[in-house]
Design a protein around this motif. Structure first.
Motif, PDB file in Angstrom:
ATOM      1  N   UNK A 105      14.041   4.520   1.349  1.00  0.00           N
ATOM      2  CA  UNK A 105      14.199   5.081   2.672  1.00  0.00           C
ATOM      3  C   UNK A 105      13.777   6.539   2.602  1.00  0.00           C
ATOM      4  N   UNK A 106      12.983   6.979   3.581  1.00  0.00           N
ATOM      5  CA  UNK A 106      12.597   8.385   3.686  1.00  0.00           C
ATOM      6  C   UNK A 106      13.294   8.958   4.918  1.00  0.00           C
ATOM      7  N   UNK A 107      14.013  10.045   4.725  1.00  0.00           N
ATOM      8  CA  UNK A 107      14.722  10.686   5.829  1.00  0.00           C
ATOM      9  C   UNK A 107      14.384  12.169   5.884  1.00  0.00           C
ATOM     10  N   UNK A 108      14.020  12.642   7.077  1.00  0.00           N
ATOM     11  CA  UNK A 108      13.871  14.080   7.253  1.00  0.00           C
ATOM     12  C   UNK A 108      15.233  14.627   7.642  1.00  0.00           C
ATOM     13  N   UNK A 133       2.281  12.830  -0.955  1.00  0.00           N
ATOM     14  CA  UNK A 133       2.908  11.561  -1.332  1.00  0.00           C
ATOM     15  C   UNK A 133       2.223  10.896  -2.524  1.00  0.00           C
ATOM     16  N   UNK A 134       0.977  11.269  -2.797  1.00  0.00           N
ATOM     17  CA  UNK A 134       0.275  10.709  -3.956  1.00  0.00           C
ATOM     18  C   UNK A 134       1.022  10.991  -5.253  1.00  0.00           C
ATOM     19  N   UNK A 135       1.704  12.115  -5.334  1.00  0.00           N
ATOM     20  CA  UNK A 135       2.480  12.452  -6.538  1.00  0.00           C
ATOM     21  C   UNK A 135       3.530  11.374  -6.774  1.00  0.00           C
ATOM     22  N   UNK A 186       3.697   8.301  -5.313  1.00  0.00           N
ATOM     23  CA  UNK A 186       3.083   6.982  -5.459  1.00  0.00           C
ATOM     24  C   UNK A 186       2.489   6.779  -6.850  1.00  0.00           C
ATOM     25  N   UNK A 187       1.808   7.776  -7.388  1.00  0.00           N
ATOM     26  CA  UNK A 187       1.235   7.656  -8.735  1.00  0.00           C
ATOM     27  C   UNK A 187       2.331   7.487  -9.785  1.00  0.00           C
ATOM     28  N   UNK A 188       3.443   8.207  -9.619  1.00  0.00           N
ATOM     29  CA  UNK A 188       4.568   8.095 -10.546  1.00  0.00           C
ATOM     30  C   UNK A 188       5.184   6.694 -10.471  1.00  0.00           C
ATOM     31  N   UNK A 189       5.334   6.164  -9.265  1.00  0.00           N
ATOM     32  CA  UNK A 189       5.873   4.816  -9.078  1.00  0.00           C
ATOM     33  C   UNK A 189       4.971   3.781  -9.741  1.00  0.00           C
ATOM     34  N   UNK A 190       3.677   3.878  -9.517  1.00  0.00           N
ATOM     35  CA  UNK A 190       2.718   2.936 -10.116  1.00  0.00           C
ATOM     36  C   UNK A 190       2.707   3.043 -11.640  1.00  0.00           C
ATOM     37  N   UNK A 191       2.653   4.266 -12.150  1.00  0.00           N
ATOM     38  CA  UNK A 191       2.611   4.499 -13.602  1.00  0.00           C
ATOM     39  C   UNK A 191       3.814   3.876 -14.308  1.00  0.00           C
ATOM     40  N   UNK A 192       4.978   3.944 -13.668  1.00  0.00           N
ATOM     41  CA  UNK A 192       6.208   3.447 -14.279  1.00  0.00           C
ATOM     42  C   UNK A 192       6.577   2.034 -13.854  1.00  0.00           C
ATOM     43  N   UNK A 193       5.675   1.377 -13.107  1.00  0.00           N
ATOM     44  CA  UNK A 193       5.862  -0.011 -12.677  1.00  0.00           C
ATOM     45  C   UNK A 193       7.185  -0.219 -11.953  1.00  0.00           C
ATOM     46  N   UNK A 242       0.823  -1.218   0.000  1.00  0.00           N
ATOM     47  CA  UNK A 242       0.000   0.000   0.000  1.00  0.00           C
ATOM     48  C   UNK A 242       0.854   1.263   0.000  1.00  0.00           C
ATOM     49  N   UNK A 243       2.131   1.107   0.299  1.00  0.00           N
ATOM     50  CA  UNK A 243       3.033   2.268   0.359  1.00  0.00           C
ATOM     51  C   UNK A 243       3.967   2.337  -0.849  1.00  0.00           C
ATOM     52  N   UNK A 244       3.762   1.438  -1.789  1.00  0.00           N
ATOM     53  CA  UNK A 244       4.492   1.435  -3.065  1.00  0.00           C
ATOM     54  C   UNK A 244       6.004   1.340  -2.935  1.00  0.00           C
ATOM     55  N   UNK A 245       6.441   0.398  -2.126  1.00  0.00           N
ATOM     56  CA  UNK A 245       7.855   0.050  -2.107  1.00  0.00           C
ATOM     57  C   UNK A 245       7.972  -1.409  -1.705  1.00  0.00           C
TER      58      UNK A 245
END
Length: 129
Positions: free
Chosen positions: A108-111, A91-93, A95-102, A14-17
């Motif tokens: 890793x996400x770091x602040x 984050x939808x931006x 996630x949508x890009x990841x899904x579109x490009x398979x 669900x988090x696209x990774x």
């Protein structure tokens, strides 16, 4: 090139990774420096997170395509941000890009306290072929 995805659980879907990516028989590996919302003249964006994220993705795509690699073969994507809350609101931006490009990548996400000048997000990738 062969890719094998390792996911002992389902929740990350669900988090696209993915938890891990094994790659065999690689013909090349591209290590992409952190890409940000900097224009073709080297000027850093001072726009909002959503705009910077879109511009950052466009710059990442440009480098990968210029090197003659495919977006779907990104195996590692590190995300650095100065504003985690704002990143996740947009984050939808990503996630949508990841899904579109398979893309099936480990991530890793770091602040971080600060990025260059006025930048809010940076994407660093490893791509194989």
């Amino acid at each position: 090139m062969e890719k094998r995805i390792i996911n002992p659980w389902k929740w990350q879907d669900a988090r696209n990774y993915v938890q891990a990516v094994e790659v065999n028989d690689v013909k090349g590996t591209l290590y992409v420096s952190g890409q940000t919302a900097i224009d073709e003249n080297g000027v850093s964006s001072d726009a909002d997170m959503r705009s910077q994220l879109i511009h950052t993705i466009e710059n990442l795509e440009k480098v990968i395509q210029e090197a003659h690699y495919e977006l779907k073969n990104i195996v590692r994507l590190n995300i650095y941000t100065t504003e985690s809350a704002s990143l996740f609101e947009n984050f939808d931006v990503l996630q949508n890009w990841i899904l579109k490009n398979e893309i099936k990548q480990s991530s890793t996400v770091l602040e971080v306290k600060k990025l260059f000048e006025t930048l809010k997000v940076e994407l660093e990738a490893t791509v194989v072929k």
